[in-house]
Design an enzyme around this catalytic site. Structure first.
Site, PDB file in Angstrom:
ATOM      1  N   ASP A 228       0.826  -1.198   0.000  1.00  0.00           N
ATOM      2  CA  ASP A 228       0.000   0.000   0.000  1.00  0.00           C
ATOM      3  C   ASP A 228       0.868   1.258   0.000  1.00  0.00           C
ATOM      4  OD1 ASP A 228      -2.747   1.189   0.422  1.00  0.00           O
ATOM      5  OD2 ASP A 228      -1.741   1.983   2.192  1.00  0.00           O
TER       6      ASP A 228
ATOM      7  N   GLU B  24       0.929  -0.591  -5.155  1.00  0.00           N
ATOM      8  CA  GLU B  24      -0.068   0.443  -5.379  1.00  0.00           C
ATOM      9  C   GLU B  24       0.714   1.749  -5.510  1.00  0.00           C
ATOM     10  OE1 GLU B  24      -3.691   2.969  -3.399  1.00  0.00           O
ATOM     11  OE2 GLU B  24      -1.897   2.385  -2.323  1.00  0.00           O
TER      12      GLU B  24
END
Length: 627
Positions: A301, A354
Site C-alpha cells: 500500500d 499500489e
C-alpha cells in the site's frame, strides 16, 4: 556466535529476514509449557519490565535486562501461559513510564483493548504442498490473474475466517476468480481505517478469529486453486500510544525530524527506512506473513508515499534528499532489498505495488535498476476509463483519447487493472452509479465496462459488490446488498462477470502476452465519431481474439473492420445476449468470414453487428475456435 546472537546481529545490521523468531514472546523448550522468553528492541529505554494479567500488571515483578549492545531487552518468565495479556512498561529517559504492545506479537487483544496476547503459532497441518509446488513453477506474467478484492468484515455480516473459508471461497471459485485480495489483516485499532493504520504488524486481527483460523482460510483457498493476496502497509503507522510511535521515548521506528516522519494526508508517521533495525522489522514482517501463512503475495500500500519526501506535503513540510531531490533514497533501497529477500525466501510469492505516479521501472528487477515489484496497479488506466464512462455517450467522441492513451504506456510496466475499494467510497459513487442514462443503459454500460476490463492488456481486479452492480457506495460497517440478486438485471451482471472470468481463464490470447506489443494489435483505434474501439489479442501459438466495443447507444448492423489477412470469426461473447440482460437482437451469426476489398491499406473486411453500449469477443484463432 550462536543462532540467537547471529539473528540479533542481522537485525541490527538491517539484513534479517527472520527477526520474528528471536524478538517478541516465544515459548522456551522444556517441560514447563508456561515458560516464555520476552524480547523487545528499545535502545533508549532506562529500564523495561513485562506486565500482564499473569503478574497483576505490576511493573516491579518481571524486569528485563539488556542484551549486550544490541538495543534489545529480554527476560524469561516461568508463569506466562497462552491466552494471558501483556505489554512492556518502558521507563523513558525523561523518567516517564509508557506502556507498549509488543511489536512482534503474533496475536493481540480485540479492540478496544490494546494489549498483546501470549500466543504460540500452531503447528498447522497444511494440505497445500502440491499447490505451492505449482505456484513456484508458474510464470505469473503469462498466467491469468483475476482478483476479487475483499474487506473481510463487510462481505457478509458476522463471518470469521473459518466461515469465510467456505462461504467466500466457494463463491469466488464459482465466479471464476483466480485470487482473493484481502484488505489488511494485521491488527488495527480503528474499524474506519479499514486496516490501513496498523498497530500490530505481526498479529492477525482478532476481529475474525485466531491465526490458526486464518491459516485454515488460506489452506482452503489453495485447495480450490485460489491464490491469496493481502494488503500490506510498510509506509506508515498511526500515533496510538500503545503502538510504535516514540516506542522507547524516542523516535525509534519513525524519523526524528517531523519533516521526514509526518504524513499529513493520514495523520500518521512514516517509517524511517534509514534505520537498519526498522528495515529488518519490515522485511521480516513480509517474510513472516508470506511463509508462516502461505500467502501468495503482498499488495504494498501507498508506495508513492514511500518514494517521495514531498508526497501530499506542502512547501516547508519536507526536506530534500542529500542530492537535493525529492526521492526517498532510503525507501528505494528498502524496496529493492525487500524484493531480493522475498525472491530468495518465498519462491513464487508476488509483490504488487499500489503506486500512482510515473516513477520509472517499478516492476523491473533491482539488478536492472528497478524496484523489483512483480506488478503495479495501473491507476492511470483506471482513472481515464472511469472518467470516460461517466460521460454522456454523446460527448464521448470528444474524449476518445482517454481510452486510446493507455496503450501508449501499457507495456512500460507489468500492470494490474484495478477497480478497487478506493473507487467506490468518499462520494465517488459506485461503478454502476457512475454510468449515465436510464436503468437499461446503466446496466448495458456496466457490462461493457467489465468486458473492456477483461479484454485490455493487464491482470484484473474488482472490488466486492461490483460484480452484483451494487448502487450504493461500499460501507465498511455493513454487508454487501446481496438482496439485489433477487432482481434480474443485477443477477445478469453477476452472470456476465462469471462468464467473462470463464472466457478469460480459457483464452491464452487474453493473458499470455500481457506485457508486450506482440500480444496486442489495434484494428480500429481512430473511430472517435462512433466511439468504437477494436483490437486483437494474441497468444503466440496461433490463438487470437478480436474484441470490439461500442460506447454509444447507437447499434451497428454492418460495422466493417479491416485486416491484412483472411479471418474467420466465431462469436464467443456478446454483452447484448438476453441472459446478460441485453436485447438479444444484436448477436452475430456463426461464423463470419472476411471478404476481399478493392483498394485501401488492408485488403480484407469483416462486417460485424455491434450492439448498443455493447461489447463482443470473437475467436479468430488459426484453426478454429479455442474456447
Amino acid at each position: 556466535m550462536n543462532a540467537r546472537e547471529s539473528e540479533l546481529y542481522l537485525f541490527n545490521e538491517g539484513t534479517s529476514a527472520y527477526a520474528y523468531r528471536e524478538l517478541g514472546c516465544h515459548r522456551v523448550e522444556g517441560e514447563n509449557p508456561s515458560r516464555r522468553r520476552f524480547s523487545v528492541w528499545a535502545p533508549a529505554a532506562r529500564a523495561i519490565s513485562v506486565v500482564g494479567t499473569f503478574n497483576g500488571w505490576d511493573i516491579s515483578r518481571d524486569p528485563m535486562e539488556r542484551v549486550g549492545t544490541t538495543g534489545v531487552w529480554e527476560t524469561v518468565l516461568e508463569n506466562a501461559p497462552p491466552g494471558e495479556l501483556y505489554k512492556y512498561a518502558i521507563l523513558q529517559e525523561d523518567g516517564e513510564i509508557c506502556f507498549r504492545a509488543d511489536p512482534f506479537a503474533s496475536r493481540a487483544e480485540l479492540r478496544p483493548g490494546t494489549a498483546s496476547e501470549i500466543y504460540d503459532l500452531p503447528d498447522f497441518r497444511w494440505t497445500d504442498a502440491e499447490y505451492l509446488k505449482r505456484r513456484r513453477e508458474r510464470n505469473p506474467f503469462q498466467s491469468p490473474m483475476s482478483i476479487y478484492e475483499v474487506h473481510a468484515g463487510s462481505w457478509r455480516e458476522g463471518l470469521g475466517f473459518r466461515a469465510l473459508a467456505h462461504e467466500l471461497v466457494d463463491y469466488v471459485a464459482d465466479m471464476g476468480y483466480t485470487h482473493i485480495e484481502l484488505m489488511p489483516v494485521s491488527e488495527y485499532p480503528l474499524d474506519m481505517s479499514w486496516g490501513y493504520q496498523v498497530t500490530g504488524f505481526y498479529a492477525i486481527t482478532s476481529r475474525y478469529g485466531t491465526p490458526e483460523d486464518f491459516m485454515y482460510f488460506v489452506d482452503r483457498c489453495h485447495s480450490k486453486g485460489i491464490g491469496v493476496l493481502v494488503d500490506w502497509v510498510p509506509a506508515h503507522f498511526p500515533r496510538d500510544m500503545h503502538g510504535l510511535r516514540r516506542f522507547d521515548g524516542t523516535a525509534l521506528y519513525e524519523h526524528p525530524d517531523p519533516r521526514r516522519s509526518n504524513q499529513p494526508q493520514w495523520g500518521t508517521l512514516m517509517f524511517n527506512y534509514g534505520r537498519t533495525e526498522v528495515v529488518s522489522f519490515l522485511i521480516s514482517n513480509a517474510i513472516y506473513l508470506l511463509n508462516e501463512y502461505h500467502l501468495d503475495g503482498l499488495r504494498v500500500d501507498a508506495v508513492s508515499c514511500m518514494l517521495y519526501h514531498d508526497y501530499a506535503k506542502k512547501p516547508g513540510e519536507w526536506i530534500p534528499n542529500e542530492y537535493g531531490g525529492h526521492e526517498n533514497l532510503e525507501a528505494i533501497a528498502f524496496l529493492r532489498k525487500l524484493s531480493k529477500t522475498v525472491g530468495r525466501e518465498c519462491p513464487g510469492a508476488l509483490l504488487i505495488a499500489e503506486e500512482s505516479t510515473a516513477f520509472a521501472l517499478v516492476t523491473m528487477p533491482p539488478e536492472h535498476g528497478g524496484l523489483g515489484f512483480h506488478f503495479k496497479w495501473n491507476m492511470g488506466w483506471m482513472n481515464d476509463t472511469l472518467a470516460y464512462m461517466s460521460l454522456d455517450p454523446i460527448h464521448r467522441k470528444f474524449h476518445h483519447d482517454k481510452l486510446t492513451f493507455s496503450l501508449c504506456y501499457a507495456f512500460s510496466e507489468n500492470y494490474i487493472l484495478p477497480f478497487s475499494h478506493d473507487e467506490v467510497v468518499h462520494g465517488k459513487r459506485s461503478l454502476i452509479g457512475r454510468m449515465p442514462g436510464d436503468y437499461w443503459k446503466q446496466f448495458a454500460q456496466i457490462r461493457l465496462l467489465y468486458a473492456y476490463l477483461f479484454a485490455h492488456p493487464g491482470k484484473k481486479l474488482m472490488f466486492m459488490g461490483s460484480e452484483i452492480a451494487q448502487y450504493i457506495e461500499w460501507r465498511y460497517y455493513e454487508q454487501l446488498e446481496w438482496f439485489l440478486l433477487e432482481y434480474p438485471m443485477h443477477r445478469c451482471v453477476q452472470d456476465t462477470v462469471r462468464e467473462l472470468n470463464r472466457i478469460y481463464a480459457a483464452s491464452p490470447a487474453l493473458y499470455r502476452l500481457d506485457c508486450g506489443w506482440e500480444g496486442f494489435e489495434w484494428v480500429s483505434v481512430n473511430d472517435r465519431d462512433n466511439s468504437i474501439l477494436a483490437f486483437l489479442r494474441r497468444d503466440a501459438q496461433g490463438g487470437a481474439m478480436l474484441c470490439a466495443f461500442n460506447f454509444t447507444p447507437v447499434p451497428h448492423g454492418e460495422y466493417r473492420l479491416c485486416f491484412n489477412e483472411e479471418v474467420v470469426a466465431r462469436e464467443l461473447f456478446n454483452s447484448d445476449e438476453a441472459r446478460f440482460g441485453g436485447t438479444g437482437e444484436w448477436l452475430n451469426p456463426d461464423p463470419i468470414a472476411t471478404s476481399a476489398l478493392v483498394g485501401g491499406e488492408r485488403p480484407f473486411a469483416l462486417s460485424l453487428r455491434l450492439p448498443p453500449l455493447g461489447a463482443v469477443y470473437f475467436d479468430v484463432s488459426e484453426g478454429g475456435t479455442r474456447v
